[in-house]
Structure formats: structure tokens, C-alpha cells
Design a protein around this motif. Structure first.
Motif, PDB file in Angstrom:
ATOM      1  N   GLN A 123       0.831  -1.244  -0.117  1.00 23.34           N
ATOM      2  CA  GLN A 123      -0.134  -0.009   0.119  1.00 23.34           C
ATOM      3  C   GLN A 123       0.788   1.195  -0.192  1.00 23.34           C
ATOM      4  OE1 GLN A 123      -3.810  -0.212   0.042  1.00 23.34           O
ATOM      5  NE2 GLN A 123      -2.808  -2.233  -0.874  1.00 23.34           N
ATOM      6  N   VAL A 124       0.322   2.232  -0.746  1.00 21.57           N
ATOM      7  CA  VAL A 124       0.880   3.630  -0.746  1.00 21.57           C
ATOM      8  C   VAL A 124       0.022   4.379   0.174  1.00 21.57           C
ATOM      9  CG1 VAL A 124       1.657   5.931  -1.988  1.00 21.57           C
ATOM     10  CG2 VAL A 124       1.990   3.398  -2.812  1.00 21.57           C
ATOM     11  N   GLU A 133       5.299   3.997   1.325  1.00 21.05           N
ATOM     12  CA  GLU A 133       5.157   2.783   1.044  1.00 21.05           C
ATOM     13  C   GLU A 133       5.257   1.495   2.114  1.00 21.05           C
ATOM     14  OE1 GLU A 133       7.477   1.212  -2.132  1.00 21.05           O
ATOM     15  OE2 GLU A 133       7.103   2.677  -3.547  1.00 21.05           O
ATOM     16  N   VAL A 134       3.799   0.999   2.429  1.00 19.55           N
ATOM     17  CA  VAL A 134       3.720  -0.076   3.576  1.00 19.55           C
ATOM     18  C   VAL A 134       3.489  -1.188   3.100  1.00 19.55           C
ATOM     19  CG1 VAL A 134       2.389  -0.414   5.763  1.00 19.55           C
ATOM     20  CG2 VAL A 134       2.837   1.985   4.946  1.00 19.55           C
ATOM     21  N   ASP A 135       4.373  -2.285   3.494  1.00 19.38           N
ATOM     22  CA  ASP A 135       4.422  -3.512   2.937  1.00 19.38           C
ATOM     23  C   ASP A 135       2.894  -4.454   3.469  1.00 19.38           C
ATOM     24  OD1 ASP A 135       6.760  -3.334   1.948  1.00 19.38           O
ATOM     25  OD2 ASP A 135       8.081  -3.995   3.907  1.00 19.38           O
ATOM     26  N   GLN A 144      -4.992  -1.209  13.684  1.00 22.00           N
ATOM     27  CA  GLN A 144      -4.610  -1.382  12.473  1.00 22.00           C
ATOM     28  C   GLN A 144      -3.210  -1.524  12.599  1.00 22.00           C
ATOM     29  OE1 GLN A 144      -4.743   1.698   9.358  1.00 22.00           O
ATOM     30  NE2 GLN A 144      -6.049   0.423   8.791  1.00 22.00           N
ATOM     31  N   HIS A 145      -2.406  -2.715  12.097  1.00 23.51           N
ATOM     32  CA  HIS A 145      -0.943  -2.759  12.282  1.00 23.51           C
ATOM     33  C   HIS A 145      -0.255  -2.326  10.964  1.00 23.51           C
ATOM     34  CE1 HIS A 145      -2.018  -4.802  15.875  1.00 23.51           C
ATOM     35  NE2 HIS A 145      -2.651  -5.608  15.511  1.00 23.51           N
ATOM     36  N   LEU A 146       0.567  -1.691  11.058  1.00 21.60           N
ATOM     37  CA  LEU A 146       1.303  -1.081   9.732  1.00 21.60           C
ATOM     38  C   LEU A 146       2.699  -1.670   9.847  1.00 21.60           C
ATOM     39  CD1 LEU A 146       0.140   2.758  10.454  1.00 21.60           C
ATOM     40  CD2 LEU A 146      -0.745   1.380   8.695  1.00 21.60           C
ATOM     41  N   ILE A 174       2.652   8.330   9.509  1.00 21.35           N
ATOM     42  CA  ILE A 174       1.233   7.924   9.032  1.00 21.35           C
ATOM     43  C   ILE A 174      -0.078   7.794   9.875  1.00 21.35           C
ATOM     44  CG2 ILE A 174       0.047   5.838   8.210  1.00 21.35           C
ATOM     45  CD1 ILE A 174       2.696   4.976   6.973  1.00 21.35           C
ATOM     46  N   ILE A 175       0.712   7.710  11.211  1.00 26.08           N
ATOM     47  CA  ILE A 175      -0.483   7.474  12.254  1.00 26.08           C
ATOM     48  C   ILE A 175      -0.967   8.959  12.571  1.00 26.08           C
ATOM     49  CG2 ILE A 175      -0.734   7.050  14.855  1.00 26.08           C
ATOM     50  CD1 ILE A 175       1.272   4.749  14.205  1.00 26.08           C
TER      51      ILE A 175
END
Length: 292
Positions: A123-124, A133-135, A144-146, A174-175
């Protein structure tokens, strides 16, 4: 007065066990107990464990690498029962998900999907300042785990403190943004770093101090990557002893990274062109891995 000094071999003072070489390059005396424990985790019987350990001990000598010890034990287990051998091969099987990190990211996503989370990969995501970019993004139970996945092609490579330092700042960006967005109202956010090998002690300390979740081959205790895979029976296709490396790559490139997926959708095996006898052996191995 005379001195009675008994010069003995330093090796004999320390241990009469062969000195083996680990993947990191460090050396240590061979531990029969460690080998027994690793074999026991596969579900091997006491008789099988005793047979393998005795064989390894009779063959072992100074300077033998843990890789060669593993290879011999795996070969012996494979002759006994495929499912048991596959579980013993787990650590190497994760390495074989490479050489790129993409299959490992997908594998981590599948683990959390099996644990009941809604999962998105690759995900972007817009942060408060920039995009990232997050895998893996795993959502469930009000959380929600990033996740950032760090894949290494060698067991001897560790993730240093620079990794969580960098990821912490990205996750915070992001958070901070998501906490202001109505669609994420009520969610608790956590940043993660997942690696297939290990973290250095500084990396672990920073993770604890900063609140960043770290998941590695053997950390945290009782809930490590190895623990999750074995407890939930979420084995990668690379553990399979009855497939070639090329056949495993074909499956993983199509998104089939779990043995469980193949057991649930055996039609995915059609693309491999297996003979009836080879397919039968493979299905028996898949069933053994999944406790059937």
C-alpha cells in the motif's frame, strides 16, 4: 619449592564436545539438547529423534557448520516422514522465499489473514508530511497494524537499530495523519517491523522504548515468527520436500505462498504437471503439515 603445573588442552578444559560454526560465524560446543529440541518441535517420535541425534553425533567433527548439521538431519528426517522433515526445514524455507522481499511480504500478510485480520499488501499511504509505501496493513479487533518487512537472504544477517529508527519516524507520520481522518476513528494504530532473521540488541531495546512492535524469527518469546507459524500451522510452500525450487517459485508467483492454500485449492497444482504418484506424495505431505 617446585611448581607442579599440569598443562592440559584448552579444548579439554572447556568441553569434550565438537566445536561447531554458526551462520553468524561464531563458534560454540555442539549441543545435543538443542538438536533434540529442534527435532521435537517437528513432531518427530522419540525413536526418530534418538536415531537422528546418534547419526549426527557419529559423523560430527570440529568445524562442522550448523548448515551442514541441519542438512544431514533434514535428509534423515525426510526418509522417515515428509511432513516432519518439512517442519524441520522451516528456517531455511523462509530464506528460500527470496531472493526478493516480495514473497516474504505476501507471506507475512497471509499469516495475519489466517489470524483473523483484514489484510492489504503493498500500500501507498499518505502521511501527515509525505506518502509512504507500507508492506502490510492488517486491520481487526479495533487495531490497525502498519508493517514494514525486512527480508534477508542469509540467516547470519541481523536487522540493526537503524531499521526501527527509520521505520518509527515513517509510522509516526502515517499514524498522525490517520488519527485526524474520520474513517479511522476509534482505531488503535501500531507500527511494526517484521524480519525473517533476527534483530540486534540495540534494535530490540529501541523497539521496546519507542513502542514499535518487532517480530523476528525468535522474538518475542512465545510469539515469534517461528512460534506463530508452528502454532497456527501456517507453513510456506518452500517447506515442501516433494517439490523442486522451480515448482515452488511457480506457485509463489501466483500468490500461493502457504501450504494451507494448496490443501484448500489442490487445483492450483495442475499447473505443475505432476505425475499421479508425485501428486499423491505431495498431498500426503500437505496433510501431514496441516495435522490431518
Amino acid at each position: 619449592m617446585g611448581l607442579n603445573i599440569n598443562f592440559t588442552n584448552k579444548r579439554e578444559q572447556m568441553s569434550d564436545k565438537p566445536i561447531i560454526k554458526k551462520a553468524s560465524g561464531e563458534t560454540e560446543p555442539f549441543s545435543e539438547e538443542k538438536l533434540q529440541a529442534s527435532l521435537r518441535r517437528t513432531g518427530a517420535s522419540d525413536d526418530t529423534i534418538a536415531s537422528v541425534v546418534n547419526d549426527v553425533k557419529s559423523w560430527l567433527q570440529d568445524g562442522t557448520t550448523t548448515r551442514k548439521i541441519y542438512a544431514r538431519a533434514f535428509s534423515l528426517l525426510r526418509k522417515k516422514r515428509g511432513g516432519v522433515a518439512a517442519r524441520y526445514k522451516l528456517k531455511k524455507a523462509i530464506i528460500e522465499l527470496g531472493p526478493s522481499g516480495f514473497p516474504f511480504e505476501h507471506f507475512v500478510g497471509q499469516i495475519f489473514k489466517e489470524l483473523g485480520f483484514e489484510v492489504e499488501t503493498g500500500q501507498v499511504i499518505q502521511g501527515n508530511c509525505v506518502q509512504h509505501e507500507v508492506d502490510v496493513v492488517a486491520t481487526g479487533n479495533g487495531e490497525q497494524h502498519l508493517m514494514e518487512c525486512k527480508f534477508h537472504n542469509s540467516q547470519g544477517k541481523f536487522s540493526s537499530v537503524q531499521v526501527p529508527l527509520y521505520i518509527r519516524s515513517r509510522m509516526d507520520d502515517i499514524i498522525e495523519k490517520r488519527k485526524t481522518m474520520q474513517e479511522y476513528n476509534g482505531l488503535h494504530f501500531e507500527g511494526w517491523v517484521v524480519t525473517n532473521t533476527r534483530f540486534t540488541s540495540d534494535a530490540l531495546q529501541f523497539g521496546k522504548c519507542s513502542g514499535l512492535k518487532l517480530l523476528s524469527w525468535d522474538y518475542p518469546k512465545n510469539n515469534s515468527l517461528k512460534d506463530l507459524i508452528e502454532r497456527e500451522r501456517i507453513f510456506p510452500v518452500t517447506t515442501l520436500a516433494n517439490l523442486t525450487r522451480k515448482q515452488k517459485n511457480v506457485l509463489s508467483q501466483k500468490g500461493n505462498v502457504l501450504c494451507r492454500q494448496l490443501l484448500q485449492h489442490p487445483e492450483e497444482l495442475d499447473q505443475l504437471g505432476l505425475t499421479h504418484s508425485k501428486r499423491k506424495k505431495l498431498m500426503e505431505e500437505l496433510e501431514a503439515l496441516n495435522g490431518k
